[in-house]
Design a protein around this motif. Structure first.
Motif, PDB file in Angstrom:
ATOM      1  N   PRO A 195       0.835  -1.213   0.000  1.00  0.00           N
ATOM      2  CA  PRO A 195       0.000   0.000   0.000  1.00  0.00           C
ATOM      3  C   PRO A 195       0.867   1.259   0.000  1.00  0.00           C
ATOM      4  CG  PRO A 195      -0.803  -1.582   1.601  1.00  0.00           C
ATOM      5  CD  PRO A 195       0.490  -2.119   1.087  1.00  0.00           C
ATOM      6  N   HIS A 196       0.509   2.232  -0.863  1.00  0.00           N
ATOM      7  CA  HIS A 196       1.309   3.450  -0.986  1.00  0.00           C
ATOM      8  C   HIS A 196       1.421   4.181   0.338  1.00  0.00           C
ATOM      9  CE1 HIS A 196       1.634   2.827  -5.175  1.00  0.00           C
ATOM     10  NE2 HIS A 196       0.330   2.916  -5.388  1.00  0.00           N
ATOM     11  N   GLY A 197       0.325   4.111   1.088  1.00  0.00           N
ATOM     12  CA  GLY A 197       0.308   4.827   2.377  1.00  0.00           C
ATOM     13  C   GLY A 197       1.444   4.395   3.284  1.00  0.00           C
ATOM     14  N   GLU A 198       1.769   3.093   3.254  1.00  0.00           N
ATOM     15  CA  GLU A 198       2.823   2.593   4.145  1.00  0.00           C
ATOM     16  C   GLU A 198       4.168   3.173   3.753  1.00  0.00           C
ATOM     17  OE1 GLU A 198       2.890  -1.650   4.534  1.00  0.00           O
ATOM     18  OE2 GLU A 198       0.746  -1.767   4.977  1.00  0.00           O
ATOM     19  N   ILE A 199       4.400   3.287   2.446  1.00  0.00           N
ATOM     20  CA  ILE A 199       5.683   3.821   1.979  1.00  0.00           C
ATOM     21  C   ILE A 199       5.760   5.314   2.282  1.00  0.00           C
ATOM     22  CG2 ILE A 199       7.122   4.189  -0.059  1.00  0.00           C
ATOM     23  CD1 ILE A 199       5.827   1.633  -1.197  1.00  0.00           C
ATOM     24  N   GLU A 200       4.626   6.012   2.056  1.00  0.00           N
ATOM     25  CA  GLU A 200       4.596   7.441   2.367  1.00  0.00           C
ATOM     26  C   GLU A 200       4.843   7.660   3.852  1.00  0.00           C
ATOM     27  OE1 GLU A 200       0.846   8.632   0.805  1.00  0.00           O
ATOM     28  OE2 GLU A 200       1.527   8.358  -1.262  1.00  0.00           O
ATOM     29  N   ALA A 201       4.247   6.816   4.669  1.00  0.00           N
ATOM     30  CA  ALA A 201       4.435   6.941   6.119  1.00  0.00           C
ATOM     31  C   ALA A 201       5.905   6.735   6.475  1.00  0.00           C
ATOM     32  CB  ALA A 201       3.566   5.926   6.843  1.00  0.00           C
ATOM     33  N   ALA A 202       6.527   5.719   5.817  1.00  0.00           N
ATOM     34  CA  ALA A 202       7.937   5.450   6.095  1.00  0.00           C
ATOM     35  C   ALA A 202       8.788   6.661   5.723  1.00  0.00           C
ATOM     36  CB  ALA A 202       8.392   4.216   5.317  1.00  0.00           C
ATOM     37  N   LYS A 203       8.455   7.274   4.567  1.00  0.00           N
ATOM     38  CA  LYS A 203       9.194   8.468   4.137  1.00  0.00           C
ATOM     39  C   LYS A 203       8.997   9.596   5.145  1.00  0.00           C
ATOM     40  CE  LYS A 203       9.468   7.937  -0.868  1.00  0.00           C
ATOM     41  NZ  LYS A 203       8.648   8.174  -2.066  1.00  0.00           N
ATOM     42  N   ALA A 204       7.746   9.767   5.583  1.00  0.00           N
ATOM     43  CA  ALA A 204       7.434  10.840   6.528  1.00  0.00           C
ATOM     44  C   ALA A 204       8.194  10.657   7.830  1.00  0.00           C
ATOM     45  CB  ALA A 204       5.930  10.881   6.795  1.00  0.00           C
ATOM     46  N   MET A 205       8.453   9.388   8.173  1.00  0.00           N
ATOM     47  CA  MET A 205       9.208   9.107   9.403  1.00  0.00           C
ATOM     48  C   MET A 205      10.692   9.359   9.201  1.00  0.00           C
ATOM     49  SD  MET A 205       7.134   7.971  11.778  1.00  0.00           S
ATOM     50  CE  MET A 205       8.097   7.004  12.912  1.00  0.00           C
ATOM     51  N   PHE A 224      16.539   2.183   1.938  1.00  0.00           N
ATOM     52  CA  PHE A 224      16.959   0.880   2.420  1.00  0.00           C
ATOM     53  C   PHE A 224      16.249   0.520   3.718  1.00  0.00           C
ATOM     54  CE2 PHE A 224      19.770  -1.935   4.812  1.00  0.00           C
ATOM     55  CZ  PHE A 224      19.890  -2.976   3.902  1.00  0.00           C
ATOM     56  N   LYS A 225      16.157   1.507   4.609  1.00  0.00           N
ATOM     57  CA  LYS A 225      15.485   1.261   5.891  1.00  0.00           C
ATOM     58  C   LYS A 225      14.018   0.893   5.662  1.00  0.00           C
ATOM     59  CE  LYS A 225      17.531   1.382   9.888  1.00  0.00           C
ATOM     60  NZ  LYS A 225      18.887   1.277   9.520  1.00  0.00           N
ATOM     61  N   ALA A 226      13.373   1.631   4.723  1.00  0.00           N
ATOM     62  CA  ALA A 226      11.963   1.358   4.444  1.00  0.00           C
ATOM     63  C   ALA A 226      11.803  -0.050   3.862  1.00  0.00           C
ATOM     64  CB  ALA A 226      11.421   2.392   3.460  1.00  0.00           C
ATOM     65  N   LEU A 227      12.757  -0.436   3.009  1.00  0.00           N
ATOM     66  CA  LEU A 227      12.728  -1.771   2.416  1.00  0.00           C
ATOM     67  C   LEU A 227      12.860  -2.829   3.509  1.00  0.00           C
ATOM     68  CD1 LEU A 227      12.821  -2.939  -0.534  1.00  0.00           C
ATOM     69  CD2 LEU A 227      15.268  -3.225  -0.162  1.00  0.00           C
ATOM     70  N   GLN A 228      13.797  -2.580   4.398  1.00  0.00           N
ATOM     71  CA  GLN A 228      14.138  -3.546   5.428  1.00  0.00           C
ATOM     72  C   GLN A 228      13.044  -3.643   6.495  1.00  0.00           C
ATOM     73  OE1 GLN A 228      17.417  -2.200   7.710  1.00  0.00           O
ATOM     74  NE2 GLN A 228      17.627  -4.092   8.882  1.00  0.00           N
ATOM     75  N   ARG A 229      12.430  -2.486   6.836  1.00  0.00           N
ATOM     76  CA  ARG A 229      11.483  -2.494   7.944  1.00  0.00           C
ATOM     77  C   ARG A 229      10.031  -2.616   7.502  1.00  0.00           C
ATOM     78  NH1 ARG A 229      13.676   2.408  11.718  1.00  0.00           N
ATOM     79  NH2 ARG A 229      15.509   1.326  12.574  1.00  0.00           N
ATOM     80  N   ILE A 230       9.717  -2.068   6.322  1.00  0.00           N
ATOM     81  CA  ILE A 230       8.312  -2.008   5.921  1.00  0.00           C
ATOM     82  C   ILE A 230       8.017  -2.933   4.733  1.00  0.00           C
ATOM     83  CG2 ILE A 230       6.409  -0.508   5.231  1.00  0.00           C
ATOM     84  CD1 ILE A 230       7.627   0.297   7.923  1.00  0.00           C
ATOM     85  N   VAL A 231       8.688  -2.686   3.595  1.00  0.00           N
ATOM     86  CA  VAL A 231       8.273  -3.335   2.342  1.00  0.00           C
ATOM     87  C   VAL A 231       8.509  -4.843   2.374  1.00  0.00           C
ATOM     88  CG1 VAL A 231       8.570  -3.369  -0.160  1.00  0.00           C
ATOM     89  CG2 VAL A 231       8.730  -1.217   1.081  1.00  0.00           C
ATOM     90  N   LEU A 232       9.752  -5.263   2.692  1.00  0.00           N
ATOM     91  CA  LEU A 232      10.055  -6.707   2.654  1.00  0.00           C
ATOM     92  C   LEU A 232       9.264  -7.514   3.683  1.00  0.00           C
ATOM     93  CD1 LEU A 232      13.819  -7.281   1.797  1.00  0.00           C
ATOM     94  CD2 LEU A 232      11.793  -8.088   0.578  1.00  0.00           C
ATOM     95  N   PRO A 233       9.250  -7.109   4.950  1.00  0.00           N
ATOM     96  CA  PRO A 233       8.488  -7.918   5.915  1.00  0.00           C
ATOM     97  C   PRO A 233       7.029  -8.081   5.506  1.00  0.00           C
ATOM     98  CG  PRO A 233       9.809  -6.288   7.055  1.00  0.00           C
ATOM     99  CD  PRO A 233       9.905  -5.968   5.601  1.00  0.00           C
ATOM    100  N   SER A 234       6.442  -7.005   5.015  1.00  0.00           N
ATOM    101  CA  SER A 234       5.041  -7.068   4.613  1.00  0.00           C
ATOM    102  C   SER A 234       4.882  -7.941   3.365  1.00  0.00           C
ATOM    103  CB  SER A 234       4.549  -5.643   4.362  1.00  0.00           C
ATOM    104  OG  SER A 234       3.430  -5.661   3.526  1.00  0.00           O
ATOM    105  N   ALA A 235       5.781  -7.776   2.382  1.00  0.00           N
ATOM    106  CA  ALA A 235       5.675  -8.547   1.135  1.00  0.00           C
ATOM    107  C   ALA A 235       5.871 -10.038   1.406  1.00  0.00           C
ATOM    108  CB  ALA A 235       6.700  -8.056   0.122  1.00  0.00           C
ATOM    109  N   LEU A 236       6.821 -10.378   2.266  1.00  0.00           N
ATOM    110  CA  LEU A 236       7.090 -11.795   2.533  1.00  0.00           C
ATOM    111  C   LEU A 236       5.921 -12.449   3.252  1.00  0.00           C
ATOM    112  CD1 LEU A 236      10.896 -11.759   3.473  1.00  0.00           C
ATOM    113  CD2 LEU A 236       9.817 -12.459   1.328  1.00  0.00           C
ATOM    114  N   ARG A 237       5.138 -11.659   3.969  1.00  0.00           N
ATOM    115  CA  ARG A 237       3.924 -12.221   4.567  1.00  0.00           C
ATOM    116  C   ARG A 237       2.844 -12.401   3.512  1.00  0.00           C
ATOM    117  NH1 ARG A 237       2.918 -10.251  10.471  1.00  0.00           N
ATOM    118  NH2 ARG A 237       5.053 -10.208  11.235  1.00  0.00           N
ATOM    119  N   ARG A 238       2.633 -11.347   2.715  1.00  0.00           N
ATOM    120  CA  ARG A 238       1.529 -11.386   1.756  1.00  0.00           C
ATOM    121  C   ARG A 238       1.774 -12.382   0.623  1.00  0.00           C
ATOM    122  NH1 ARG A 238       1.654  -6.835  -0.566  1.00  0.00           N
ATOM    123  NH2 ARG A 238       3.187  -5.833   0.762  1.00  0.00           N
ATOM    124  N   MET A 239       3.049 -12.793   0.428  1.00  0.00           N
ATOM    125  CA  MET A 239       3.331 -13.737  -0.653  1.00  0.00           C
ATOM    126  C   MET A 239       2.960 -15.171  -0.269  1.00  0.00           C
ATOM    127  SD  MET A 239       7.393 -14.470  -0.374  1.00  0.00           S
ATOM    128  CE  MET A 239       7.421 -16.025  -1.234  1.00  0.00           C
TER     129      MET A 239
END
Lengths: 245, 263
Positions: A130-140, A145-160
C-alpha cells in the motif's frame, strides 16, 4: 489378475522409501536455495534502474518461459556433451565434476526454476505494498533501504505466502521429472516397480498417494503459517465491527 | 522346428473354423529408439530390422499392417489394453513376460554384452565391476540380468528410459560401462561414428546355466495378446515361410554381416 496386487507394493516399500527421501532432498534443497536467491533478486527486479531490473527480468522470463524438463535435460545431457567438460571430468576438476552427478544437475535445474518463480511472486507482493505505508515510512524519515528492510520486505514476505504455497506444491510435483536423468525419486521408484512387475496401476496409484500425503502436509504447514503471519489481513469478526461503529 | 511348424500349420487350419478371426488388418507396435532394430526416421516413420521383418510377415500373410509407435515402458500394458495387436520391438521371450502375453517363435536371438572403452579391463562379472557405474535400459533383459545377479553386490546400476541415453552417459564419462543386448549395441552404437573407441568388454553372455538362460531368454519374439491364438499361429506360419523362401536372409544381410538366428 487381481484388481489391486498389494504384493507389488509391499515388496517394493524399501525402494519407495528411498525414492521418498530423494524427492524430499531434491525439492527441499532446491526450494531453500531458490528462496535464498529470490529475496535479493526480487529487490533488484522492482528496481527503477533498467540495468538492475533488466537482467533479472530476462532470467525469470527464460526460466518461466521454458518447461522445467527441457531445462533439466539441457543441463544434464548438455553438460555431458562438451569435450572440455568431459576433459574436466577426467582431470577431476572439483567444480565441473559436480555436473557429472545427476543429483547436482537436477538441483541446479530445480533451484534455478523455483528461484525464477519465487522472484516474481515476491516482486509482485512488493509492488502491491500500500502506498500509504511507503509514504508513512518516508514521513518518518526512513531511507529507502530502511523502508525496504522495515516495511516493504516484511510485509511482502507475509503477503506472498498464499501464492508461494502454490509454488512449493508445484515444485514437489514437478520434481517427478528427476527420473528422466536416472534419479530414483518417488516417480522413479514407481517406474522401476512398473517395469519389473508390469503393474502400472499399482505402482502409480501408490506413488500418487505418497505425493498426495506430502501435499496435504504442505498445505497444513502453510495454513498454519498464514494463520500466524497473515492474521492482520483477515476480515474482522462481525461483533467487533459493531463495536467499532 | 519342423514339428512345431507343422503343429502351427495344423492349428492354423483348425482355427480356420467358424470362430476364427481372419487377421487381415493388424496394428503392429515398435519403440523407434533401438537401432538398428527399430528407429524413428527423420519423417517420424518407423524403420529398422524389426519393421522390415514385420512388413515381410504382413506381405506373407497378405494382411494390411499399420505401425504404432509406443514407449518401451508401457509396451505390454498397451498391448493388453488393445492399443495394437502385436509387438515387434526386439522383445526377448522371458518367463515374466509370458505371464502376461503370448510369444511367437523367435525371429532372432542375441546374447548380452558389456560395452566399455576399447581395451578396458572390465569384464561382465561382479568382481570386475565392483564400484563401477553400469548403465542399463530399464525393464530390458540386461536390466533383469544385472538386477538379479549384480544389484547390491558391487556394481552400481544406473537405469535409463532409453538405450541411447545410456550410450550418451557412457561417452560423457558418467558411466564406466553399459550392459546391453549385443546385437543392439553392435548395430546401434559400436558400428556408428559415436561408438568409435568402444568395444565389447570380455565375453558375450549367452547364459551359463538353465537359470541364467531363463533370464536372458529363448530369443526375440513377437508378443501377442493371450486371447489371439490365431494371430500367433498365423505369424508363426509366416515366419517359417520367410525363413524358408530367403526373404528373412535378405533382410538380415541388410543389417548384419553375421547370422543372428542361432539354432
Amino acid at each position: 489378475m487381481e484388481l489391486f496386487d498389494f504384493q507389488v507394493i509391499t515388496s517394493s516399500l524399501p525402494e519407495f522409501w528411498r525414492g521418498l527421501l530423494m524427492t524430499l532432498q531434491l525439492t527441499g534443497i532446491a526450494l531453500l536455495c531458490g528462496f535464498a536467491g529470490a529475496v535479493p533478486l526480487a529487490v533488484a527486479r522492482v528496481s527503477k534502474n533498467r540495468w538492475v531490473s533488466g537482467p533479472v527480468a530476462a532470467y525469470t522470463y527464460f526460466f518461466r518461459g521454458t518447461p522445467m524438463l527441457v531445462q533439466l535435460l539441457l543441463i544434464y545431457y548438455g553438460a555431458g556433451q562438451w569435450q572440455w567438460m568431459q576433459a574436466a571430468w577426467e582431470a577431476g576438476h572439483p567444480v565441473w565434476l559436480l555436473f557429472r552427478e545427476p543429483f547436482f544437475c537436477a538441483l541446479v535445474a530445480f533451484g534455478l526454476n523455483t528461484c525464477a518463480y519465487t522472484i516474481e511472486i515476491i516482486a509482485g507482493a512488493m509492488r502491491n505494498t500500500p502506498h500509504g505505508e511507503i509514504e508513512a515510512a518516508k514521513a518518518m524519515g526512513m531511507s529507502r533501504f530502511k523502508a525496504l528492510q522495515r516495511i516493504v520486505l516484511p510485509s511482502a514476505l507475509r503477503r506472498m505466502l498464499p501464492s508461494y504455497s502454490n509454488e512449493v506444491i508445484l515444485m514437489l510435483q514437478g520434481s517427478a521429472i528427476a527420473s528422466a536423468v536416472t534419479l530414483v525419486d518417488i516417480t522413479g521408484a514407481a517406474r522401476n516397480v512398473y517395469s519389473r512387475h508390469f503393474a502400472p496401476f499399482e505402482a502409480f496409484v501408490f506413488a500418487g498417494l505418497v505425493y498426495l500425503v506430502l501435499t496435504f502436509l504442505l498445505v497444513g504447514m502453510f495454513k498454519y503459517a498464514e494463520g500466524r503471519w497473515l492474521v492482520h489481513l483477515a476480515p474482522r469478526k462481525a461483533t467487533k465491527r459493531k463495536e467499532a461503529a | 522346428m519342423k514339428k512345431t511348424a507343422l503343429l502351427f500349420a495344423m492349428l492354423a487350419l483348425t482355427a480356420g473354423g467358424a470362430f476364427a478371426k481372419d487377421w487381415k488388418e493388424i496394428r503392429l507396435a515398435s519403440e523407434g529408439a533401438y537401432p538398428p532394430f527399430n528407429i524413428t526416421a527423420a519423417d517420424g516413420s518407423l524403420q529398422g530390422f524389426d519393421v522390415d521383418i514385420g512388413n515381410a510377415l504382413c506381405a506373407e500373410m497378405k494382411a494390411k499392417c499399420t505401425w504404432v509407435k509406443q514407449e518401451w515402458d508401457g509396451m505390454i500394458p498397451a498391448l493388453v489394453a488393445r492399443k495394437f495387436d502385436a509387438i515387434i520391438a526386439s522383445m526377448s521371450i522371458t518367463e515374466e513376460r509370458k505371464a502376461k502375453v503370448d510369444f511367437t517363435d523367435k525371429y532372432y536371438a542375441s546374447p548380452l554384452a558389456l560395452i566399455a572403452k576399447s581395451g578396458s579391463p572390465l569384464r561382465p562379472d561382479m568382481a570386475s565391476l565392483k564400484g563401477k557405474k553400469v548403465g542399463v535400459q530399464r525393464g530390458t533383459v540386461s536390466d533383469n540380468f544385472a538386477t538379479k545377479y549384480w544389484e547390491g553386490k558391487g556394481p552400481e546400476l544406473v537405469r535409463y528410459a532409453k538405450q541411447d541415453e545410456a550410450y550418451l552417459d557412457l561417452k560423457s564419462g558418467r558411466l564406466d560401462a553399459a550392459f546391453a543386448d549385443y546385437l543392439e549395441a553392435y548395430g546401434g552404437f559400436l558400428t556408428k561414428p559415436e561408438g568409435q573407441g568402444y568395444d565389447v568388454a570380455g565375453d558375450r553372455l549367452f547364459g551359463k546355466n538353465a537359470e541364467e538362460k531363463g533370464v536372458i531368454g529363448e530369443g526375440i519374439g513377437i508378443a501377442v495378446r493371450k486371447k489371439d491364438k490365431e494371430l500367433t499361429a498365423q505369424l508363426n506360419k509366416a515366419l517359417a515361410a520367410i525363413r524358408a523362401n530367403g526373404k528373412y536372409e535378405e533382410i538380415r544381410k541388410k543389417y548384419f554381416p553375421m547370422d543372428i538366428y542361432g539354432n
